[in-house]
Scaffold this active site. Structure first.
Site, mmCIF file in Angstrom:
data_model
loop_
_atom_site.group_PDB
_atom_site.id
_atom_site.type_symbol
_atom_site.label_atom_id
_atom_site.label_comp_id
_atom_site.label_asym_id
_atom_site.label_seq_id
_atom_site.Cartn_x
_atom_site.Cartn_y
_atom_site.Cartn_z
ATOM 1 N N THR A 89 1.999 -5.996 10.778
ATOM 2 C CA THR A 89 3.039 -5.408 11.627
ATOM 3 C C THR A 89 4.390 -5.952 11.181
ATOM 4 O O THR A 89 4.525 -7.140 10.869
ATOM 5 C CB THR A 89 2.770 -5.796 13.102
ATOM 6 O OG1 THR A 89 1.447 -5.383 13.429
ATOM 7 C CG2 THR A 89 3.749 -5.120 14.037
ATOM 8 N N GLU A 156 -11.328 1.440 4.702
ATOM 9 C CA GLU A 156 -12.514 0.583 4.822
ATOM 10 C C GLU A 156 -12.875 0.427 6.296
ATOM 11 O O GLU A 156 -12.033 0.107 7.116
ATOM 12 C CB GLU A 156 -12.226 -0.784 4.188
ATOM 13 C CG GLU A 156 -13.421 -1.693 4.146
ATOM 14 C CD GLU A 156 -14.665 -0.985 3.619
ATOM 15 O OE1 GLU A 156 -14.649 -0.494 2.491
ATOM 16 O OE2 GLU A 156 -15.659 -0.903 4.363
ATOM 17 N N LYS A 215 -8.645 6.389 9.908
ATOM 18 C CA LYS A 215 -8.832 4.935 10.006
ATOM 19 C C LYS A 215 -8.102 4.379 11.237
ATOM 20 O O LYS A 215 -8.656 3.601 12.012
ATOM 21 C CB LYS A 215 -8.336 4.255 8.722
ATOM 22 C CG LYS A 215 -8.339 2.751 8.762
ATOM 23 C CD LYS A 215 -9.726 2.161 8.951
ATOM 24 C CE LYS A 215 -9.631 0.702 9.323
ATOM 25 N NZ LYS A 215 -10.934 0.092 9.568
ATOM 26 N N CYS A 271 -6.808 -6.333 12.802
ATOM 27 C CA CYS A 271 -6.637 -4.873 12.697
ATOM 28 C C CYS A 271 -6.332 -4.129 13.997
ATOM 29 O O CYS A 271 -5.427 -3.307 14.018
ATOM 30 C CB CYS A 271 -7.874 -4.266 12.049
ATOM 31 S SG CYS A 271 -8.073 -4.808 10.342
HETATM 32 N N1 LIG Z 1 -9.941 -7.461 7.590
HETATM 33 C C1 LIG Z 1 -10.645 -6.401 7.960
HETATM 34 O O1 LIG Z 1 -11.679 -6.493 8.624
HETATM 35 C C2 LIG Z 1 -10.191 -5.013 7.551
HETATM 36 C C3 LIG Z 1 -11.057 -3.942 7.731
HETATM 37 C C4 LIG Z 1 -10.647 -2.682 7.335
HETATM 38 C C5 LIG Z 1 -9.388 -2.510 6.782
HETATM 39 N N2 LIG Z 1 -8.548 -3.557 6.634
HETATM 40 C C6 LIG Z 1 -7.239 -3.334 5.995
HETATM 41 O O2 LIG Z 1 -7.331 -3.742 4.644
HETATM 42 C C7 LIG Z 1 -6.079 -4.303 4.201
HETATM 43 C C8 LIG Z 1 -6.308 -5.704 3.682
HETATM 44 O O3 LIG Z 1 -6.777 -6.505 4.743
HETATM 45 P P1 LIG Z 1 -7.338 -7.976 4.497
HETATM 46 O O4 LIG Z 1 -7.869 -8.440 5.798
HETATM 47 O O5 LIG Z 1 -8.214 -7.978 3.293
HETATM 48 O O6 LIG Z 1 -5.968 -8.726 4.143
HETATM 49 P P2 LIG Z 1 -5.794 -10.158 3.503
HETATM 50 O O7 LIG Z 1 -4.463 -10.656 3.945
HETATM 51 O O8 LIG Z 1 -7.011 -10.988 3.735
HETATM 52 O O9 LIG Z 1 -5.738 -9.876 1.912
HETATM 53 C C9 LIG Z 1 -4.691 -9.197 1.280
HETATM 54 C C10 LIG Z 1 -4.463 -9.862 -0.070
HETATM 55 O O10 LIG Z 1 -3.509 -9.062 -0.801
HETATM 56 C C11 LIG Z 1 -2.755 -9.951 -1.611
HETATM 57 N N3 LIG Z 1 -1.520 -9.293 -2.045
HETATM 58 C C12 LIG Z 1 -0.496 -8.837 -1.273
HETATM 59 N N4 LIG Z 1 0.452 -8.275 -2.053
HETATM 60 C C13 LIG Z 1 0.037 -8.381 -3.321
HETATM 61 C C14 LIG Z 1 0.582 -8.001 -4.574
HETATM 62 N N5 LIG Z 1 1.759 -7.368 -4.637
HETATM 63 N N6 LIG Z 1 -0.103 -8.287 -5.707
HETATM 64 C C15 LIG Z 1 -1.292 -8.930 -5.642
HETATM 65 N N7 LIG Z 1 -1.885 -9.309 -4.477
HETATM 66 C C16 LIG Z 1 -1.210 -9.038 -3.334
HETATM 67 C C17 LIG Z 1 -2.511 -11.139 -0.722
HETATM 68 O O11 LIG Z 1 -2.203 -12.299 -1.489
HETATM 69 C C18 LIG Z 1 -3.872 -11.272 0.007
HETATM 70 O O12 LIG Z 1 -4.736 -12.195 -0.618
HETATM 71 C C19 LIG Z 1 -5.148 -4.213 5.405
HETATM 72 O O13 LIG Z 1 -4.403 -3.028 5.310
HETATM 73 C C20 LIG Z 1 -6.104 -4.134 6.585
HETATM 74 O O14 LIG Z 1 -5.528 -3.458 7.672
HETATM 75 C C21 LIG Z 1 -8.938 -4.820 6.992
#
Ligand SMILES: NC(=O)c1ccc[n+]([C@@H]2O[C@H](COP(=O)([O-])OP(=O)(O)OC[C@H]3O[C@@H](n4cnc5c(N)ncnc54)[C@H](O)[C@@H]3O)[C@@H](O)[C@H]2O)c1
Length: 458
Positions: A89, A156, A215, A271
Site C-alpha cells: 500500500t 497467485e 485476484k 494481502c
Molecule cells: N504472500 C502471499 O501469500 C501472496 C499470495 C498471492 C499473491 N501475492 C502477491 O505477490 C506479490 C509478492 O508478494 P510476496 O509476499 O512474495 O512479497 P515479498 O515482499 O515477500 O517479495 C518480493 C520480493 O521482490 C523483491 N524485489 C522488489 N523489487 C525488485 C526489483 N526491482 N528487482 C529485483 N527484486 C525486487 C524484493 O526484494 C522481495 O524480496 C505481491 O504483489 C503480493 O500481493 C502474495
C-alpha cells in the site's frame, strides 16, 4: 525453455520451486536485488517457513532451480519472465494508505526493457490494480531495440502456511492475456507449463483485465467472510449464542459453505487488507464511491475486532492492565508461517503496551528481533515488551494469557501447570477459539473466546 522470476519472496520462491520440480526440463532462475534473501534461498535455512518447502527446494535446487542476484543476466536468458515483486500500500502522496505502490513493478518493467535482447513473455504474478498490464506494456514498448513483448496476468492464489499443497494441487490456475493471435500464443505457452501437473480443466484463460481484477475480488470475498463472521461474534457474545455453532449451522447450507467462517481476533497477512483497500481505491477512481464504501467496511470491522479483543481483556482485568504481565501466544499472522505482515498480534501488543501492560510474546517461528521491530518500530526499545523462549516462560507469573495465532502447540500446553504459576484470578483469552474453554474453566481459569458465551451462561 528458460524461466526467470523477479522477486524471491513468499510468492516467487515457492511458485518457482514448484515449476522447477514439475518441469525438470525447464531452467528456472529466481532473481532478487535482496542479496541476503538470495543467500538464504541458497543455504540450508530458507528465508521463509512453509511446511514441505524445504523438500521441494532441495529436490530442484542446483538441478534446474537457481537463485541469483543477477537480475540483468536472468532477464537476458529467459523466454518467460515472471514478475513477483511486492506491491505494498502506498505510504505517501495521492492514494496514500489505500492505493497500491507500483514503484517496484515499474522499475522491473524498465529493467526488462533495458536488458532484454529479444522479445519475451512477461507474466504479472504480483497482485496489481486492474489495468496495470497497460502500464507494463507501454514501458516495454518504449524499448529502443524494437523488441515485442507479450504481457500476461497470472495471479497467485496460494495461501501462506499451505503454499506447497496449494501449488501442487491448485483449485485453479488463472491466465489472462490479450485477445490477439500473439496474446493467444503467449497464453498457450504458459498454459503448457502448468498443464504438466494441473488438469487442463482447472486452467482458466480470460482477458487481461478479468484476470487482474479476479485476484483482488477473490481476496476481498475471502476477507469479507471473515469480517462477516467476526461481526456476528460480537453479537454472539452479547446474546449467549456460540459463534462456532452458528458458523457450523450456516456453513452446512451448500449455498454458503463451511470455509472461512472461523471467528478470530481478526485477519492479518500481507494481502487481504492491502488488496481490499486497493480495490476500494480503484472503485473510487472509477466513480463508484458506494462500492468503495462497501468493501472498506470489511477492513473497518477487522480493525474494530482487533481493538475489541484488547478492550475485552481490559474489562475482564478490572479495567486496568497497567503493570500486569500479559502473555501473547503467537505472533505470526497465522499458523505454519513465519510471516508477520499485518498480523493481528501487532495491533494486540501495541494496544496492550498503550495501556502500560507488561507484554511477553512467544512464537515458535518468528525471531525476537522481528517481534520487537514489528511492534515498536526498527531500533526502538521498550522494556515492557519481552520475548519468551517458550509458551511456559511467556505465561509464568502472567495475569492473563492471550492466544493470538492458532499454532497447534497451544492446544496441548499443560494448562494446569501454567495456571499454578499465575496470580489469581488467572485469565485466558482465546483469540482463535482453539482451546477447550470448559476444561480450562475447570482448572480455574477465567477463560473466554471470540463469540463464545461467558462462563455460567447456559
Ligand atoms: N504472500 C502471499 O501469500 C501472496 C499470495 C498471492 C499473491 N501475492 C502477491 O505477490 C506479490 C509478492 O508478494 P510476496 O509476499 O512474495 O512479497 P515479498 O515482499 O515477500 O517479495 C518480493 C520480493 O521482490 C523483491 N524485489 C522488489 N523489487 C525488485 C526489483 N526491482 N528487482 C529485483 N527484486 C525486487 C524484493 O526484494 C522481495 O524480496 C505481491 O504483489 C503480493 O500481493 C502474495
Amino acid at each position: 525453455m528458460k524461466i526467470c522470476c523477479i522477486g524471491a519472496g513468499y510468492v516467487g520462491g515457492p511458485t518457482m520451486a514448484m515449476i522447477a520440480l514439475k518441469c525438470p526440463d525447464i531452467t528456472v532462475t529466481v532473481v532478487d536485488m535482496n542479496a541476503a534473501r538470495i543467500a538464504a534461498w541458497n543455504s540450508g535455512t530458507l528465508p521463509i517457513y512453509e511446511p514441505g518447502l524445504d523438500d521441494v527446494v532441495k529436490q530442484a535446487r542446483g538441478r534446474n532451480l537457481h537463485f541469483s542476484t543477477d537480475v540483468a543476466g536472468g532477464i537476458k536468458q529467459a523466454d518467460i519472465i515472471f514478475v513477483a515483486v511486492n506491491t505494498p500500500t502506498k505510504t505517501y502522496g495521492v492514494g496514500k494508505g489505500r492505493a497500491a505502490d507500483l514503484t517496484f513493478i515499474e522499475s522491473v518493467a524498465r529493467t526488462i526493457a533495458e536488458h532484454a535482447d529479444r522479445g519475451k513473455i512477461i507474466v504479472e504474478k504480483s497482485t496489481i490494480p486492474v489495468k496495470t498490464a497497460d502500464t507494463i506494456k507501454t514501458i516495454l514498448a518504449s524499448n529502443t531495440k524494437g523488441l515485442k513483448f507479450a504481457v500476461l496476468s497470472n495471479p497467485e492464489f496460494l495461501a501462506e502456511g499451505t503454499a506447497v499443497k496449494d501449488l501442487q494441487n491448485p483449485d485453479r490456475v488463472l491466465i489472462g492475456g490479450e485477445r490477439t493471435p500473439e496474446g493467444d500464443k503467449a497464453v498457450e505457452t504458459l498454459v503448457g507449463v502448468y498443464a504438466r501437473w494441473v488438469p487442463r480443466a482447472n486452467i482458466i484463460t480470460t482477458n487481461l483485465w478479468s484476470s487482474e481484477l479476479s485476484k483482488l475480488v477473490a481476496n476481498a470475498f475471502l476477507a469479507q467472510r471473515i469480517s462477516s463472521i467476526n461481526s456476528i461474534s460480537a453479537l454472539c457474545e452479547a446474546t449467549g449464542a456460540d459463534v462456532d455453532e452458528v458458523a457450523n449451522a450456516i456453513g452446512m447450507d451448500s449455498r454458503i459453505g463451511p470455509k472461512f467462517l472461523k471467528a478470530s481476533v481478526g485477519f492479518g497477512g500481507s494481502c487481504f487488507q492491502k488488496d481490499i483497500l486497493n480495490l476500494a481505491y480503484l472503485c473510487e477512481s472509477f466513480g463508484l464511491p458506494q462500492v468503495a464504501a462497501y468493501w472498506t467496511s470489511v477492513v473497518s470491522i477487522n480493525d474494530w475486532q482487533k481493538h475489541r479483543f484488547v478492550a475485552h481483556i481490559g474489562r475482564e482485568l478490572f479495567n486496568t492492565v497497567a503493570d500486569k504481565k500479559i502473555a501473547v501466544l503467537g505472533f505470526a499472522f497465522k499458523k505454519d508461517t513465519n510471516d508477520t505482515r499485518e498480523s493481528a498480534a501487532i495491533s494486540v501488543c501495541r494496544d496492550l503496551l498503550n495501556e502500560r501492560a507488561l507484554v511477553s510474546v512467544y512464537d515458535p517461528k518468528v525471531p525476537a528481533e522481528e517481534i520487537r521491530a514489528d511492534t515498536l518500530g526498527q531500533g526502538v526499545e521498550n522494556p515492557r515488551l519481552t520475548v519468551a523462549k517458550d509458551a511456559y516462560e511467556a505465561c509464568a507469573g502472567a495475569h492473563a494469557i492471550t492466544i493470538v495465532t492458532e499454532w497447534d502447540e497451544f492446544k496441548t500446553l499443560d494448562y494446569a501447570k501454567i495456571f499454578a504459576g499465575m496470580p489469581k484470578p488467572a485469565c485466558l483469552f482465546d483469540g482463535r477459539n482453539i482451546v477447550d474453554l470448559a476444561a480450562l474453566r475447570k482448572i480455574g481459569f477465567k477463560a473466554s473466546g471470540i463469540g463464545k458465551p461467558p462462563a455460567g451462561r447456559p
